[in-house]
Scaffold this motif. Sequence first.
Motif: not given
Length: 447
Positions: A127-131, A194-196, A229-231
């Motif tokens: 899980l890559c999100g603000p945790v 980017e972390v993802f 675009l980055e997605v």
Amino acid sequence: MKSLRCVRLFVTPWTVACQAPPSVGFSSVNACVDVVLSGVKLLQALGLSPGNGKDHSELHSRNDLEEAFVHFMGKGAAAERFFSDKETFHDIAQVASEFPEAQHYVGGNAALIGQKFAANSDLKVLLCGPVGPKLHELLDDNVFVPPESLQEVDEFHLILEYQAGEEWDQLKAPHANRFIFSHDLSNGAMNMLEVFVSSLEEFQPDLVVLSGLHMMEGQSKEFQRKRLLEVVTSISDIPTGVPVHLELASMTNKELMSTIVHQQVFPAVTSLGLNEQELLFLSQSASGPHSSLSSWNGVPDVGVVSDILFWILKEHGKSESRASDLSRIHFHTLAYHILATVDGHWANQLAAVAAGARVAATQACATETIDTRRVSLKAPHEFMTSRLEAGSRVVLNPNEPVVEWHREGVSFHFTPVLVCKDPVRTVGLGDAISAEGLFYSEVHPHL
């Protein structure tokens, strides 16, 4: 994606079973803490009274909140809005969090889907999100959070629920549902994208779930276009053969939705999950079929829904002449679900759509199995499969609740839902449905 393939052992009405798959990697983006409580009681505690309902694409004040909540509660429809005033939102969030009946849950579409997958001990979730600390505490042990995703403060989303028939002065809800709002800047900026991407090579997932694009409504148009675009670039870095599921959510910005559809986001993903509000808004934003329809009147017409799903896959889906990976859409509304797939790329659709319907009933009622005393059937007993073409008329057979039909290389699997009469919790149902459908779906190796 053979590790995600499930073997359908048996299928009876709303009953499915699956052979447990081996360990599988699963990555997702978008996370928060959901604070769930009674919408009417919170607004009363804030000193607000119900007036004339009015939709707001963005909330700027307590008065906007009251008007939007009244608007959607009167329709019994789900909605999600961004609250622009940081200080006012935090004041409301504090009252909500300290409310005696308030409950805290894992939130964010991708996190909820990941949490559902993590309930299977054989599956591992990234899980890559603000945790923040509260969310980290709530997550399943099978959910791995990279250190870069950890932050000191949680992102809170307020989930204002109401029951079917619940009254507030002259206002009465026709269905149980919820109104969601937040001042979520981390997910809105997709800060963990980017972390993802950097985590994918080591984690090697067999499935990727992407969500949170709707959270960008609070951002500038320039930022939205740049981030999308980055997605797309990030998705292109995912190894070939790894399906990418995009879970949509309530939106009000037609330009943002149109950009998501046309700026290569749809062709870049393999699968979509969405409800009736999102489906109609998508068609309105991208000039699709039935886009002149302003809103649904009661249970969404199956023929209209089918036409829009068909249009999405025909205009933006996988074909010999188009560079697109999109080949699957899981549509869910209160009364029924439809799984639409491009022929030749998916299997086990019958079990997948039935599993989604089953979890909708059990999770809403908070029961392990379907309690027939607590559910009712609200799906149409007969319907047309199209309103634009000479579709066929279908009459439901209770002994074979999953109905299948085909249209120019697209297969449709329809099932009614046994709707919980007294739902314990409505938030996260769509995510549970999408997760369960994905869990039972089989993707062909040449996808």
